[in-house]
Design a protein around this motif. Structure first.
Motif, PDB file in Angstrom:
ATOM      1  N   TYR A  80       0.859  -1.181   0.000  1.00 43.49           N
ATOM      2  CA  TYR A  80       0.000   0.000   0.000  1.00 43.49           C
ATOM      3  C   TYR A  80       0.894   1.228   0.000  1.00 43.49           C
ATOM      4  O   TYR A  80       1.827   1.328   0.804  1.00 43.49           O
ATOM      5  N   ASP A 107      -7.235   0.037  -6.826  1.00 43.80           N
ATOM      6  CA  ASP A 107      -7.803   0.803  -5.708  1.00 43.80           C
ATOM      7  C   ASP A 107      -8.059  -0.076  -4.506  1.00 43.80           C
ATOM      8  O   ASP A 107      -8.394   0.413  -3.440  1.00 43.80           O
ATOM      9  N   ARG A 108      -7.986  -1.383  -4.693  1.00 45.24           N
ATOM     10  CA  ARG A 108      -8.328  -2.285  -3.596  1.00 45.24           C
ATOM     11  C   ARG A 108      -7.313  -3.413  -3.494  1.00 45.24           C
ATOM     12  O   ARG A 108      -6.719  -3.812  -4.497  1.00 45.24           O
ATOM     13  N   SER A 321     -18.733  -5.444  -0.953  1.00 45.63           N
ATOM     14  CA  SER A 321     -17.600  -4.718  -0.413  1.00 45.63           C
ATOM     15  C   SER A 321     -17.613  -3.251  -0.813  1.00 45.63           C
ATOM     16  O   SER A 321     -16.629  -2.565  -0.642  1.00 45.63           O
ATOM     17  N   HIS A 323     -17.681  -2.307  -3.794  1.00 44.15           N
ATOM     18  CA  HIS A 323     -16.920  -2.181  -5.036  1.00 44.15           C
ATOM     19  C   HIS A 323     -17.791  -2.262  -6.280  1.00 44.15           C
ATOM     20  O   HIS A 323     -17.287  -2.277  -7.386  1.00 44.15           O
TER      21      HIS A 323
END
Ligand code: FUB
Length: 440
Positions: A80, A107-108, A321, A323
């Protein structure tokens, strides 16, 4: 705890990281029964919140999505950095026919990831690992007979040449390095041979700063029965305990169809990692309280992860989630397919998470092909359910069991599609994810 973590796919080189309250593993994928490392062409991510129940999030990046690479998608790592998740990986570059280190972003944490090209300044960038120390990103990698480390620039797209250190005068390894911080020291773990003799053994070294110098601390996983020749892995702290991840040849009995392994790890008072002896060859599910895996294939991520949308689209937000989910199943054959990759042939139970505002009929099929293309020799998809009624859920998300199906090894599509056109004004179901539970 049994050492064997997964046996549904063949995967290797696990890199472990904690993001939020979950532990993630980024792994390379051994193409079943090709008997070669040259065929490795994609990566998976797995995660857990309790070290017992694991989710395989499916394929997170494939060679076809990396324009500069031609083959050999070997070891990876992720981390990250400044609000995004980055994957570093290696592959043979088309142009130079040498290993380069690639960068991809998401992004995840569970991906899928998007290719950002190669990291400039890293020659022969095999087995990269991305280590973040405060506000400084480092790359450590195996570079033709040596392990090297250097500081990356903030965009992660290039390395600062003046910071590169070749560690071959300090440690013996040449591939598979991984850095972690423990007890305010920097630990470098790496596979190495004993006087050029295979198999590799897992070793470690320690330093006061990421760039070294490193003091070699020797072997912590020695040769063991069922090893796969190579050993490559990582070390991570999760909920106050330390764990080692690596791979073995336990399930396949070969060196090129590897299985993920997990063991507890601890440090001796002199700072060394205490030796780990992989436990007996027990399949995880046979041990009460041991690990089990479900494969969770996000419909909204289907297109980036080897699946496909048929006339449908992704709506952002909601879903399991936050998403997104697939919506717009309003015409016959409109739908979504997800990619399932299988190592050991076996039966799977298939579930779909969906929501609807009326009863709805859709088909679920599985097969190697998305659509029959008229070729008589082509194996056609097999119905899992020809006309499943998806009951009205009043707009609430629910999980519904669709049926079971036996999957041979290799790649499969699982496709859910409308069996008829809806009338004007009728809304189709929304699809969140497909859940596959390996049986037997
Ligand atoms: O997985 C392919 C290669 O095998 C890795 O890059 C090496 O570290 C070894 O594990």
């Amino acid at each position: 705890m049994s050492s064997l973590l997964t046996n549904h796919i063949f995967a290797a080189d696990p890199s472990a990281h904690v993001f939020g309250d979950r532990l993630y593993l980024y792994v390379s994928y051994d193409e079943p029964y090709t008997n070669s490392y040259d065929t490795m062409s994609c990566y998976h991510a797995l995660s857990t919140s309790d070290l017992v129940n694991w989710v395989d999030h499916g394929r997170i990046l494939h060679l076809d999505q990396v324009n500069w690479a031609i083959s050999h998608m070997w070891a990876i790592d992720a981390n990250y950095w400044q609000g995004k998740y980055y994957l570093v990986f290696c592959a043979i570059e088309r142009e130079s026919s040498t290993f380069k280190t690639g960068l991809a972003v998401s992004d995840r944490p569970e991906g899928p990831f998007t290719n950002l090209g190669t990291i400039h300044g890293v020659e022969w960038g095999q087995d990269p690992s991305l280590f973040i120390d405060g506000d400084t990103p480092y790359l450590v990698w195996g570079g033709r007979g040596a392990i090297l480390i250097g500081e990356l620039n903030a965009d992660l797209k290039s390395i600062k040449p003046q910071t590169i250190r070749n560690l071959s005068d300090q440690i013996g390894g040449y591939e598979g390095p991984f850095l972690h911080k423990a007890n305010d020291k920097y630990y470098l773990t790496y596979p190495a041979l004993d006087n050029e003799k295979w198999p590799q053994r897992m070793c470690h070294a320690v330093a006061e700063t990421p760039l070294g110098p490193y003091r070699d601390l020797g072997v912590y996983i020695d040769e063991y029965p069922g090893n796969s020749g190579t050993i490559h892995g990582s070390v991570v702290e999760f909920n106050g305990e330390w764990f080692a991840f690596y791979h073995s040849g336990w399930v396949s009995g070969t060196q090129t169809a590897r299985s993920l392994m997990m063991d507890r790890l601890s440090y001796a008072s002199d700072g060394r990692i205490k030796p780990i002896i992989p436990a007996e060859s027990i399949i995880a599910r046979e041990v009460p309280g041991s690990t089990h895996v479900v494969v969770c294939l996000d419909a909204a991520a289907a297109e980036g992860a080897g699946g496909r949308l048929f006339g449908t689209r992704v709506a952002n937000g909601h879903g399991s989630s936050g998403h997104g989910y697939v919506t717009g199943l309003v015409k016959q054959e409109y739908g979504v397919s997800v990619l399932l990759q299988v190592g050991l042939p076996r039966e799977y139970e298939i579930w779909v998470r969906y929501r609807s505002t009326q009863d709805h009929v859709a088909r679920v099929v599985a097969g190697r092909h998305l659509f029959y293309d008229g070729n008589q020799n082509q194996s056609y998809d097999q119905y899992i359910n020809r006309g499943t009624v998806f009951p009205n859920t009043q707009g609430n998300w629910v999980e519904m069991r669709i049926g079971t199906h036996f999957f041979e090894f290799g790649d499969h599509q699982i496709r859910l599609s409308n069996s008829h056109n809806l009338s004007a004004g009728q809304a189709g179901i929304d699809v969140d994810f497909f859940k596959l539970i390996p049986l037997g």
